[in-house]
Design a protein around this motif. Structure first.
Motif, PDB file in Angstrom:
ATOM      1  N   ASN A  45       0.830  -1.210   0.000  1.00 31.52           N
ATOM      2  CA  ASN A  45       0.000   0.000   0.000  1.00 31.52           C
ATOM      3  C   ASN A  45       0.863   1.258   0.000  1.00 31.52           C
ATOM      4  N   ALA A  46       1.938   1.244   0.781  1.00 29.53           N
ATOM      5  CA  ALA A  46       2.794   2.431   0.892  1.00 29.53           C
ATOM      6  C   ALA A  46       3.402   2.817  -0.445  1.00 29.53           C
ATOM      7  N   VAL A  47       3.812   1.835  -1.241  1.00 34.76           N
ATOM      8  CA  VAL A  47       4.479   2.157  -2.510  1.00 34.76           C
ATOM      9  C   VAL A  47       3.512   2.243  -3.694  1.00 34.76           C
ATOM     10  N   GLY A  50       1.143   5.713  -1.791  1.00 34.06           N
ATOM     11  CA  GLY A  50       1.876   6.836  -1.201  1.00 34.06           C
ATOM     12  C   GLY A  50       2.332   7.807  -2.275  1.00 34.06           C
ATOM     13  N   HIS A  51       3.241   8.672  -1.928  1.00 29.04           N
ATOM     14  CA  HIS A  51       3.778   9.663  -2.872  1.00 29.04           C
ATOM     15  C   HIS A  51       4.430   8.939  -4.048  1.00 29.04           C
ATOM     16  N   GLY A  75       2.653   9.975   1.298  1.00 32.75           N
ATOM     17  CA  GLY A  75       1.300  10.224   0.824  1.00 32.75           C
ATOM     18  C   GLY A  75       0.413  10.769   1.926  1.00 32.75           C
ATOM     19  N   HIS A  76      -0.710  11.326   1.519  1.00 37.84           N
ATOM     20  CA  HIS A  76      -1.681  11.891   2.455  1.00 37.84           C
ATOM     21  C   HIS A  76      -3.050  11.320   2.108  1.00 37.84           C
ATOM     22  N   GLU A 111      -1.637   7.153  11.247  1.00 36.76           N
ATOM     23  CA  GLU A 111      -1.448   8.592  11.434  1.00 36.76           C
ATOM     24  C   GLU A 111      -1.129   9.188  10.073  1.00 36.76           C
ATOM     25  N   THR A 112      -1.839  10.225   9.705  1.00 39.19           N
ATOM     26  CA  THR A 112      -1.562  10.883   8.439  1.00 39.19           C
ATOM     27  C   THR A 112      -1.598  12.393   8.648  1.00 39.19           C
ATOM     28  N   GLY A 113      -0.715  13.079   7.976  1.00 39.42           N
ATOM     29  CA  GLY A 113      -0.622  14.523   8.121  1.00 39.42           C
ATOM     30  C   GLY A 113       0.447  15.083   7.213  1.00 39.42           C
TER      31      GLY A 113
END
Length: 125
Positions: A45-47, A50-51, A75-76, A111-113
């Protein structure tokens, strides 16, 4: 604390990294397969979400008899409901990664920000 930066083609290395640290931290072979599924789902999911131009980072450490795995990407997102609490629909082909990670970890936090997204999983060893 061990740390590994990765992108999509590095996912096999991510699994090897996580497995080595889980075994070193005392995880039993019986629990290792579920652990690796959770790690792989969150790392994927992260790759993929994400950004798009930045690498994700995985950190692993032990706190007593708990193995902590943190995956960070740049990513946000703003989920409407807590991620991974609803099981996927029957015959779903996607959208089950965070649900699976929640089911096999002893705890999972999101946590996202401004600094990106952090997903932290906890596994009893």
């Amino acid at each position: 604390m061990a740390e590994l930066a990765f992108c999509l083609p590095d996912l096999p290395d991510v699994r090897d990294f996580a497995e080595a640290h889980a075994v070193q931290g005392g995880m039993t072979r019986e629990r290792l397969a579920d652990f690796l599924v959770a790690v792989n789902e969150v790392a994927t999911n992260a790759v993929t979400h994400g950004h798009p131009t930045a690498k994700a980072v995985m950190r692993i450490w032990c706190v007593g008899r708990t193995l902590v795995v943190e995956v960070h990407d740049e990513g946000h997102w703003d989920p409407e409901t807590p991620p991974g609490e609803t099981p996927p629909a029957p015959f779903a082909t996607s959208g089950m990664g965070l649900w699976v990670a929640r089911m096999v970890s002893s705890d999972i936090r999101f946590e996202t920000g401004a600094a990106g997204t952090f997903i932290t999983m906890f596994f009893k060893v």
